[in-house]
Design an enzyme around this catalytic site. Structure first.
Site, PDB file in Angstrom:
ATOM      1  N   GLU A  27      -7.680 -34.233  16.875  1.00 55.31           N
ATOM      2  CA  GLU A  27      -8.007 -33.092  16.161  1.00 55.31           C
ATOM      3  C   GLU A  27      -7.465 -31.636  16.646  1.00 55.31           C
ATOM      4  O   GLU A  27      -7.007 -30.970  15.863  1.00 55.31           O
ATOM      5  CB  GLU A  27      -9.654 -32.708  16.161  1.00 55.31           C
ATOM      6  CG  GLU A  27     -10.076 -31.524  15.642  1.00 55.31           C
ATOM      7  CD  GLU A  27     -11.588 -31.145  15.586  1.00 55.31           C
ATOM      8  OE1 GLU A  27     -11.949 -29.952  15.670  1.00 55.31           O
ATOM      9  OE2 GLU A  27     -12.407 -31.943  15.867  1.00 55.31           O
TER      10      GLU A  27
ATOM     11  N   CYS B 117     -22.414 -38.423  10.402  1.00 56.98           N
ATOM     12  CA  CYS B 117     -22.620 -37.024   9.874  1.00 56.98           C
ATOM     13  C   CYS B 117     -21.739 -37.043   8.520  1.00 56.98           C
ATOM     14  O   CYS B 117     -21.089 -38.031   8.199  1.00 56.98           O
ATOM     15  CB  CYS B 117     -21.671 -35.936  10.847  1.00 56.98           C
ATOM     16  SG  CYS B 117     -20.132 -36.324  11.211  1.00 56.98           S
TER      17      CYS B 117
END
Length: 321
Positions: free
Chosen positions: A128, A14
């Site tokens: 994250e 991505c």
């Protein structure tokens, strides 16, 4: 018709992963090895080993980084305490945090100033999640499943907002979100969902793929959250699914009597790994490949300032690739 392969579209890298890897490569080209990277830049064994060979050193503790070194934060983001420590130690820092993760951090900071507490949907221990929860000293409550929603005890219910890890299963998150809204009717949701466009697109593509094949191969590393979610999405639709780090893990018996094979890849898995899987399948006699139609992604994220290359450094970058 013999055995054949259907290839999911989109799959693989991505824009956030592309950007993170390019930041490390440009730092190597401009400043020379070693470049220190806090945590794996993205969760993929091939990518990490490739960058190690080029001169990147991956560390977890900033105490391992010598004074005056160049440091890159991984795509997953870091807690505020890590940013502050890096500043104290005087490192040259390039932040490769995915801009879609940064968007969540900015939202947390803004709403915290307005007096909000937070519920975060995510996986405990994932970098994250640690990065997002580490934006504040307190006031973020982690939920991993519907059961967790009943257990959390925010200090107040009037000013509550929800944020999510960007790489979750869209379907699972919807169930948890419904439970949160049932318990906290005033909860503030993000204007746009936090689950990133690439995670959503790859999950949609694997749903389309899975309904047309007998076996699904998901290419990506076991540490990759979004890759694990692709595997789960395919399995939930009742199709035999294998997640592999490389073509070497493929087994001929997986495909015995299974003529339709689907292949996809997580957002941190490079296309070279998919090509190697297709080559291995070809060696097994499964050579016919067809791409499924899907969304064409055009997203590009800008690089941090200070990584513009000229002359020799530009040539070195081409050599690194």
């Amino acid at each position: 018709m013999g055995a054949h392969v259907l290839l999911a579209e989109p799959r693989g890298f991505c824009a956030g992963v592309d950007r993170a890897i390019e930041i490390v490569e440009r730092a190597l080209a401009k400043f020379g090895a070693p470049i220190y990277v806090r945590h794996e830049i993205v969760h993929n064994t091939y990518v990490v080993n490739d960058l190690k060979a080029k001169g990147a050193i991956f560390i977890e503790d900033l105490a391992e980084v010598p004074a005056g070194a160049t440091l890159v934060f991984s795509a997953h983001g870091v807690p505020k305490s890590v940013e502050q420590e890096a500043q104290r130690r005087g490192f040259t820092v390039f932040n490769a945090t995915c801009p879609l993760v940064t968007k969540v951090h900015v939202e947390v900071a803004k709403l915290h100033r307005e007096g909000y507490e937070f519920i975060m949907i995510g996986h405990a221990g994932h970098p994250e999640v640690e990065g997002t929860m580490g934006q504040l000293d307190a006031g973020i409550h982690l939920v991993q499943d519907v059961q967790d929603v009943a257990r959390i005890e925010p200090a107040q219910h009037d000013k509550l907002a929800v944020v999510t890890q960007t790489t979750l299963s869209v379907d699972d998150t919807a169930d948890i979100m419904a439970a949160i809204k049932a318990r906290f009717p005033k909860i503030r949701e993000p204007k746009q969902q936090d689950i990133c466009y690439a995670t959503q697109n790859r999950q949609d593509a694997v749903k389309l793929l899975t309904r047309q094949v007998d076996v699904v191969i998901v290419v990506g590393s076991p540490t990759s959250s979004n890759t694990n979610r692709l595997r789960e999405v395919a399995q939930k639709l009742g199709t035999t699914t294998y997640m592999i780090d490389s073509a070497a893990e493929l087994r001929p018996e997986w495909f015995a009597g299974q003529p339709r094979i689907g292949v996809t890849a997580g957002a941190s898995a490079p296309e070279i790994l998919v090509r190697q899987v297709l080559e291995r399948l070809d060696q097994m006699g499964i050579g016919s490949v067809r791409k499924l139609g899907g969304i064409q992604e055009t997203m590009k994220f800008p690089l941090p300032k200070g990584l513009k290359l000229i002359g020799d450094a530009e040539r070195k970058l081409e050599h690194l690739r």
